[in-house]
Design a protein around this motif. Structure first.
Motif, PDB file in Angstrom:
ATOM      1  N   GLY A 101      31.110 -81.552 -19.922  1.00  0.00           N
ATOM      2  CA  GLY A 101      31.275 -80.130 -20.167  1.00  0.00           C
ATOM      3  C   GLY A 101      32.671 -79.796 -20.661  1.00  0.00           C
ATOM      4  N   SER A 102      32.892 -78.535 -20.986  1.00  0.00           N
ATOM      5  CA  SER A 102      34.181 -78.104 -21.511  1.00  0.00           C
ATOM      6  C   SER A 102      35.279 -78.117 -20.449  1.00  0.00           C
ATOM      7  CB  SER A 102      34.058 -76.704 -22.120  1.00  0.00           C
ATOM      8  OG  SER A 102      33.596 -75.765 -21.163  1.00  0.00           O
ATOM      9  N   LEU A 103      34.921 -77.838 -19.193  1.00  0.00           N
ATOM     10  CA  LEU A 103      35.887 -77.800 -18.101  1.00  0.00           C
ATOM     11  C   LEU A 103      35.704 -78.907 -17.074  1.00  0.00           C
ATOM     12  CD1 LEU A 103      36.049 -73.959 -17.395  1.00  0.00           C
ATOM     13  CD2 LEU A 103      37.615 -75.344 -18.757  1.00  0.00           C
ATOM     14  N   ARG A 104      34.517 -79.458 -16.974  1.00  0.00           N
ATOM     15  CA  ARG A 104      34.216 -80.493 -16.001  1.00  0.00           C
ATOM     16  C   ARG A 104      33.059 -81.351 -16.486  1.00  0.00           C
ATOM     17  NH1 ARG A 104      30.991 -77.818 -10.939  1.00  0.00           N
ATOM     18  NH2 ARG A 104      30.529 -80.043 -10.634  1.00  0.00           N
ATOM     19  N   ASN A 105      32.962 -82.519 -15.904  1.00  0.00           N
ATOM     20  CA  ASN A 105      31.852 -83.411 -16.191  1.00  0.00           C
ATOM     21  C   ASN A 105      30.764 -83.259 -15.137  1.00  0.00           C
ATOM     22  OD1 ASN A 105      33.206 -84.485 -18.412  1.00  0.00           O
ATOM     23  ND2 ASN A 105      34.140 -86.120 -17.202  1.00  0.00           N
ATOM     24  N   TYR A 106      29.531 -83.560 -15.549  1.00  0.00           N
ATOM     25  CA  TYR A 106      28.388 -83.530 -14.652  1.00  0.00           C
ATOM     26  C   TYR A 106      27.769 -84.918 -14.631  1.00  0.00           C
ATOM     27  CZ  TYR A 106      29.010 -78.511 -15.106  1.00  0.00           C
ATOM     28  OH  TYR A 106      29.541 -77.247 -15.109  1.00  0.00           O
TER      29      TYR A 106
END
Length: 119
Positions: A101-106
């Motif tokens: 993601g743009s701010l964090r990974n999933y």
């Protein structure tokens, strides 16, 4: 949350074949890179095969030419077709879903399914 449900593991003789399946949560499956990892007794978990959202695939050298990863975005399922199995393929196989993601990974994991290759 993304749920991953694996199936298809079991006991097989050397030279045999097995097909693993991993069904993911509906509607969001297509945005995730999907992979199959495996962990043998006493060893670190390693990546066996990966398939991107665009359908590109990569394999560990140890399984190249014998394993095939594929995905069905309609069924929200990723598969691992394993042929010419060897005793060294014995491991717990884990399904993985990854999205950057743009701010964090999933990053999500299945419970694992045991594959045993033995005479």
């Amino acid at each position: 949350q993304v749920q991953l449900v694996e199936s298809g593991g079991g006991l097989v003789q050397p030279g045999g074949s097995l097909r693993l399946s991993c069904e993911a949560s509906r509607s969001i499956f297509s945005i995730y890179t999907m992979g199959w990892y495996r962990q043998a007794p006493g060893k670190q978990r390693e990546l066996a095969a990966v398939i991107t959202t665009g359908g590109s695939t990569n394999y560990a050298d140890s399984v190249k030419g014998r394993f095939t990863i594929s995905r069905d975005n309609v069924k929200n399922t990723v598969y691992l077709q394993m042929n010419s199995l060897k005793p060294e393929d014995t491991a717990v196989y884990y399904c993985n879903a990854f999205y950057g993601g743009s701010l964090r990974n999933y990053d999500y994991w299945g419970q694992g399914t045991q594959v045993t290759v033995s005479s």
